[in-house]
Design an enzyme around this catalytic site. Structure first.
Site, PDB file in Angstrom:
ATOM      1  CG  ASN A 136      -1.976   1.101   1.233  1.00  0.00           C
ATOM      2  OD1 ASN A 136      -2.820   0.885   0.609  1.00  0.00           O
ATOM      3  ND2 ASN A 136      -1.804   2.324   1.811  1.00  0.00           N
ATOM      4  CD  GLU A 137      -1.195   5.983   0.111  1.00  0.00           C
ATOM      5  OE1 GLU A 137      -0.799   6.151   1.172  1.00  0.00           O
ATOM      6  OE2 GLU A 137      -2.280   6.532  -0.476  1.00  0.00           O
ATOM      7  CD  GLU A 150      -6.194   4.424  -0.221  1.00  0.00           C
ATOM      8  OE1 GLU A 150      -6.048   5.624   0.103  1.00  0.00           O
ATOM      9  OE2 GLU A 150      -5.418   3.643  -0.151  1.00  0.00           O
ATOM     10  CD1 TRP A 202      -5.125  11.770   5.291  1.00  0.00           C
ATOM     11  CD2 TRP A 202      -3.960  13.292   4.552  1.00  0.00           C
ATOM     12  NE1 TRP A 202      -5.282  11.678   3.978  1.00  0.00           N
ATOM     13  CE2 TRP A 202      -4.609  12.635   3.385  1.00  0.00           C
ATOM     14  CE3 TRP A 202      -2.963  14.488   4.121  1.00  0.00           C
ATOM     15  CZ2 TRP A 202      -4.603  13.249   1.976  1.00  0.00           C
ATOM     16  CZ3 TRP A 202      -2.819  14.830   2.973  1.00  0.00           C
ATOM     17  CH2 TRP A 202      -3.655  14.092   1.777  1.00  0.00           C
ATOM     18  CD  GLN A 241     -10.676   8.747  17.012  1.00  0.00           C
ATOM     19  OE1 GLN A 241     -11.622   8.850  17.575  1.00  0.00           O
ATOM     20  NE2 GLN A 241      -9.724   7.577  17.369  1.00  0.00           N
TER      21      GLN A 241
HETATM   22  C1  GAL Z   1      -4.067   6.831   2.026  1.00  0.00           C
HETATM   23  C2  GAL Z   1      -3.810   5.511   2.689  1.00  0.00           C
HETATM   24  C3  GAL Z   1      -5.024   4.885   3.267  1.00  0.00           C
HETATM   25  C4  GAL Z   1      -5.573   6.027   4.138  1.00  0.00           C
HETATM   26  C5  GAL Z   1      -6.014   7.205   3.556  1.00  0.00           C
HETATM   27  C6  GAL Z   1      -6.415   8.238   4.209  1.00  0.00           C
HETATM   28  O1  GAL Z   1      -2.674   7.707   1.892  1.00  0.00           O
HETATM   29  O2  GAL Z   1      -3.386   4.755   1.574  1.00  0.00           O
HETATM   30  O3  GAL Z   1      -4.595   3.734   3.966  1.00  0.00           O
HETATM   31  O4  GAL Z   1      -4.623   6.181   5.219  1.00  0.00           O
HETATM   32  O5  GAL Z   1      -4.814   7.658   3.010  1.00  0.00           O
HETATM   33  O6  GAL Z   1      -6.715   9.242   3.499  1.00  0.00           O
END
Ligand code: GAL
Length: 662
Positions: A141-142, A313, A321, A362
C-alpha cells in the site's frame, strides 16, 4: 468505467458484512479492495495462519456479486515479526530505527523483510489466487508513504555498495564521475563508501543522487518480487499498486513497468493543504481542490499504466491528515469521480466504505458515517453509478483511450537532483511541471505526461519542464518528432553524474539550441524581474515577470537564435531556434499561458482560453466539462440533444458530458 470501494471487514462485526455487501452492490459498487493492512489477523502468531475470517469475507462479497481486489498486507508487518527481526525497521537520517506503532515500518533492503514478505505474499496468493471472487490484486500500500523509501541501515548500505559496483565497475571510475578529489573525498574501494548522511556540511551531490537512485531501485525490486509471486499463483488477474499524489521519492515509471494497473490515491483537499500553494490559493480552492491537481495525477498515472489507470482511493469527505481538513463542497465527490473517467480511468474506488470510530483515522470520512448511514459522498457515489450506466448504455466508445497532441515530459530524477542541489531554496520541480501543465489545461488542451525516454512521434507540442539531465538521444528524438518543443530553464544543465557539461548548459541540447548558459542566478520568493516581449510594439512596460531563476544566455551563432523576450536588463528571457523554444526563467502564470498559446498556434494546435475555473477533457467521442468555479458556465455551441450528462448551463461543481465526435 466502474466504481469501487475500500473495505475493512476486520474492523467490523461479522454480523454486518452481508448487509454491507448488499448495500455496496445496491449503490452501484462493483469492486471492493480488502486486506492491505490485515497481516496481524492473517497470521496472528508466527507461522499459524487464520484464513477463516478472510475466506468468509471474500465469500460474502463474491456472493453479493462484487469483485475483490485482494492486497498483500506488507505495509503493516505485525509486532511479533518486528520483535523477531528488528532489522526490518528502517533507519532514519538520525541513525535511529523508526518505531513500531503505525505503518510502513520496514526497510526495503532488509533481507529478513524480503524473506518474510515472500512468505506472506505466497501464502495469500496461494489461498486466493484462484478464488472466483478475486479479480485483481494490489501489492502492498502506497510505497514510500511517510518518507519510507530511503533507509540508512547497514543492509541498505551494503546493497548500495553492490549497486555502485554494478554502475561504475571500478572505484577509479566512481571517483572521476563524482569528482571526489574535491575536499579529499577520494575512495580506495567500494567498501569504504557509506550512506550520504550525518556529514558536517552538505554531503556530496553525486553520492546523494546515487543513493536516491539506489533506494528507488530497491522499491522496484521489492514490488517485482510481489508481482512475480502473485502472477505465479493467480494467472490472468491484473496486478495494481496504489501510488500517491504528486509523490516523487522513487521512480514510478520503473515500478509501473512490472504492473498491469498503475493506480493512485486521490485526496484533492488534503493535497491542496499540504502542497506548495500560497495561502490565498489554498483559501480559494479550499473545498474543491485545485482544478488541475487531480487531473495532473490522472495524466501521470494514465501514461504509465498498461491497462486503464485507476483511482484506488478517492476522497469521500473530510480527511484527517492535513493540517486543516475542510469538507468538500456538495457535488465535488461526483465531480472528482467524473474527472477521473474523463482522463481515462477504468475505476474510481472510494476510501472507505464506513468511517472508522477508532485509531488514527477516526476523523476521516467514509461513504457511510460510523453509525452506518450514507454520508454525502455515499449519495454522490450512487449518483455517479447511475450516470455511468447511462453513459455506457448510450456510448459504445465511452471507454476509449485518450491520445493527446500535447506531451509534457515528467521525470523523477529531476526532482531528486534539484532537491539535492537546488541553488535556490524554492526550486521545486513538481511545482514547475504542474505550472506548465496547468497553463496547458487553461488553454483547453489534453496532455499526455510521459517519461524522458518515451516515444515522441505524433505529438505536435512537447513541453519539457526544467530537466537537468537529458539523455544523449533526446535532442534527436525531439527534433525528429516534428513537434514544437518548449524547454524550461536549467534543462541540460547537468550530466548524469551531476557535473556541469563541458560545453556548459544546455549540454547535449546545444546541437538543436545553439546557446550557452554562462551564468545563473536564483531569486528570492519576494523578488521578480520584468519580462518584455520583443514583438510587442507597444511594450514600454513589462508583459510579465520572471520568478525563482534566471539563466544568462549568449550564443556563438546569434543569427540562428530568435530572441522573443528579454528581461528588463536586456538579457534574453525566451529564445527560439527552429522548433525549439527555450525559456530562461519561470514566468508568472499569465505570461506562461500567453507564450504557450502562441507556441501551440505555431504547432497547429487549437486552443481555447478557459481561465482557471472550467476544464475540458476529451475521451473518445465524448467531451467532459467540469466547473470548479462559483459561477454557472454556459457552453455556447453545443446542441441540446448532444448531452449525455448535464446541459449547456453548468452549475458550480457541475459536470457536463456531450458527444462531440472524434
Ligand atoms: C492513504 C492510505 C490509506 C488511508 C488514506 C487516508 O494515503 O493509503 O490507507 O490512510 O490515505 O486518507
Amino acid at each position: 468505467m466502474r466504481l469501487g470501494v475500500c473495505y475493512y471487514p476486520e474492523h467490523w462485526p461479522e454480523s454486518m458484512w452481508e448487509d454491507d455487501a448488499r448495500r455496496m452492490k445496491a449503490l452501484g459498487i462493483e469492486q471492493v479492495r480488502i486486506a492491505e493492512f490485515a497481516w496481524s489477523r492473517m497470521e496472528p502468531t508466527p507461522g499459524e495462519y487464520d484464513w477463516g475470517w478472510l475466506d468468509r469475507a471474500v465469500d460474502v462479497l463474491g456472493a453479493a456479486g462484487l469483485q475483490v481486489v485482494m492486497c498483500t498486507p506488507t505495509a503493516t508487518p505485525p509486532k511479533w515479526l518486528i520483535d523477531r527481526h528488528p532489522d526490518i525497521l528502517p533507519i532514519g537520517a538520525d541513525g535511529r530505527p523508526r518505531a513500531f506503532g503505525s505503518r510502513r515500518h520496514y526497510d526495503f533492503s532488509s533481507p529478513s523483510y524480503f524473506t518474510a514478505s515472500q512468505r506472506i505474499c505466497t501464502a495469500v496468493a496461494e489461498r486466493y489466487g484462484e478464488h472466483p471472487a478475486v479479480a485483481y490484486w494490489q501489492t502492498d500500500n502506497e510505497f514510500g508513504c511517510h518518507h519510507t523509501v530511503v533507509s540508512y541501515s547497514p543492509a541498505a548500505v551494503g546493497r548500495f555498495r553492490e549497486w555502485l559496483k554494478a554502475r561504475y565497475q571500478t572505484i577509479d571510475a566512481l571517483n572521476r564521475a563524482w569528482g571526489t578529489v574535491f575536499w579529499s573525498m577520494e575512495y580506495r574501494s567500494f567498501d569504504e563508501i557509506d550512506a550520504p548522511v550525518a556529514t558536517v556540511t552538505e554531503a556530496h551531490p553525486s553520492h546523494r543522487l546515487d543513493y536516491r537512485r539506489f533506494a528507488s531501485d530497491e522499491v522496484a525490486r521489492y514490488n517485482r518480487m510481489q508481482v512475480e509471486i502473485i502472477r505465479a499463483h493467480s494467472p490472468g488477474r491484473p496486478v495494481a499498486h496504489n501510488f500517491m499524489q504528486l509523490f516523487t521519492e522513487f521512480d514510478h515509471y520503473k515500478v509501473a513497468t512490472d504492473l498491469d494497473v498503475a493506480a493512485w490515491d486521490s485526496y484533492p483537499l488534503g493535497a491542496l493543504e499540504e502542497q506548495w500553494f500560497a495561502p490565498d490559493v489554498k483559501a480559494r480552492w479550499l473545498r474543491s481542490g485545485h482544478p488541475d491537481f487531480a487531473s495532473f495525477n490522472h495524466d501521470v498515472y494514465r501514461g504509465m499504466s498498461k491497462l486503464p489507470f485507476w483511482v484506488m482511493e478517492q476522497q469521500p469527505g473530510p480527511v484527517n491528515w492535513a493540517q486543516w481538513n475542510p469538507a468538500p463542497l456538495p457535488g465535488m465527490v461526483r465531480l472528482w469521480s467524473w474527472e477521473a473517467f474523463a482522463h481515462g480511468a477504468g475505476c474510481v474506488s472510494y476510501f472507505r466504505w464506513r468511517q472508522a470510530p477508532f485509531a488514527q483515522e477516526q476523523m476521516h470520512a467514509g461513504l457511510n458515517t460510523p453509525d452506518n448511514r450514507l454520508d454525502v459522498g455515499g449519495n454522490e457515489a450512487a449518483q455517479v453509478a447511475d450516470e455511468i450506466r447511462a453513459v455506457l448504455a448510450a456510448n459504445a466508445d465511452a471507454d476509449a483511450a485518450i491520445r493527446s497532441k500535447v506531451a509534457l515530459v515528467y521525470d523523477y530524477e529531476a526532482k531528486w537532483l534539484f532537491e539535492i542541489h537546488p541553488q535556490g531554496a524554492d526550486f521545486h520541480y513538481p511545482r514547475f511541471a504542474f505550472e506548465y501543465y496547468s497553463a496547458l489545461r487553461a488553454l483547453g488542451l489534453d496532455v499526455d505526461i510521459v517519461p524522458v525516454d518515451a516515444a515522441l512521434d505524433g505529438y505536435r507540442l512537447i513541453v519539457v519542464p526544467p530537466l537537468p539531465v537529458v539523455p544523449a538521444d533526446f535532442a534527436a528524438r525531439l527534433a525528429s518528432s516534428g513537434a514544437q518543443v518548449v524547454l524550461g530553464p536549467r534543462t541540460g544543465s547537468k550530466t548524469a553524474d551531476v557535473q556541469i557539461p563541458a560545453n556548459l548548459p544546455p549540454g547535449a541540447l546545444a546541437s538543436v539550441l545553439p546557446l550557452r548558459v554562462w551564468r545563473v542566478e536564483s531569486m528570492r520568493p519576494n523578488v521578480t524581474e520584468a519580462v518584455l516581449l520583443v514583438d510587442n510594439q507597444s511594450a514600454t512596460q513589462e508583459d510579465g515577470v520572471a520568478r525563482h531563476w534566471r539563466d544568462f544566455i549568449d550564443s556563438d551563432a546569434a543569427d540562428s537564435l530568435d530572441v522573443r523576450a528579454r528581461f528588463a536588463d536586456g538579457h534574453p528571457a525566451y529564445v527560439k531556434s527552429g522548433a525549439f523554444h527555450y525559456l530562461a526563467s519561470l514566468f508568472d502564470d499569465a505570461l506562461t499561458v500567453r507564450l504557450l498559446k502562441r507556441i501551440a498556434g505555431e504547432a497547429g494546435v487549437e486552443t481555447t482560453s478557459l481561465g482557471d475555473t472550467v476544464r475540458f477533457s476529451r475521451r473518445g467521442a465524448l467531451t467532459y466539462v467540469l466547473n470548479y468555479g462559483d459561477q454557472t458556465y454556459t457552453l455556447a455551441d453545443v446542441a441540446d440533444d448532444a448531452f449525455v450528462i448535464g446541459s449547456r448551463a453548468i452549475e458550480p461543481q457541475g459536470v457536463a458530458v456531450y458527444r462531440s465526435g472524434n
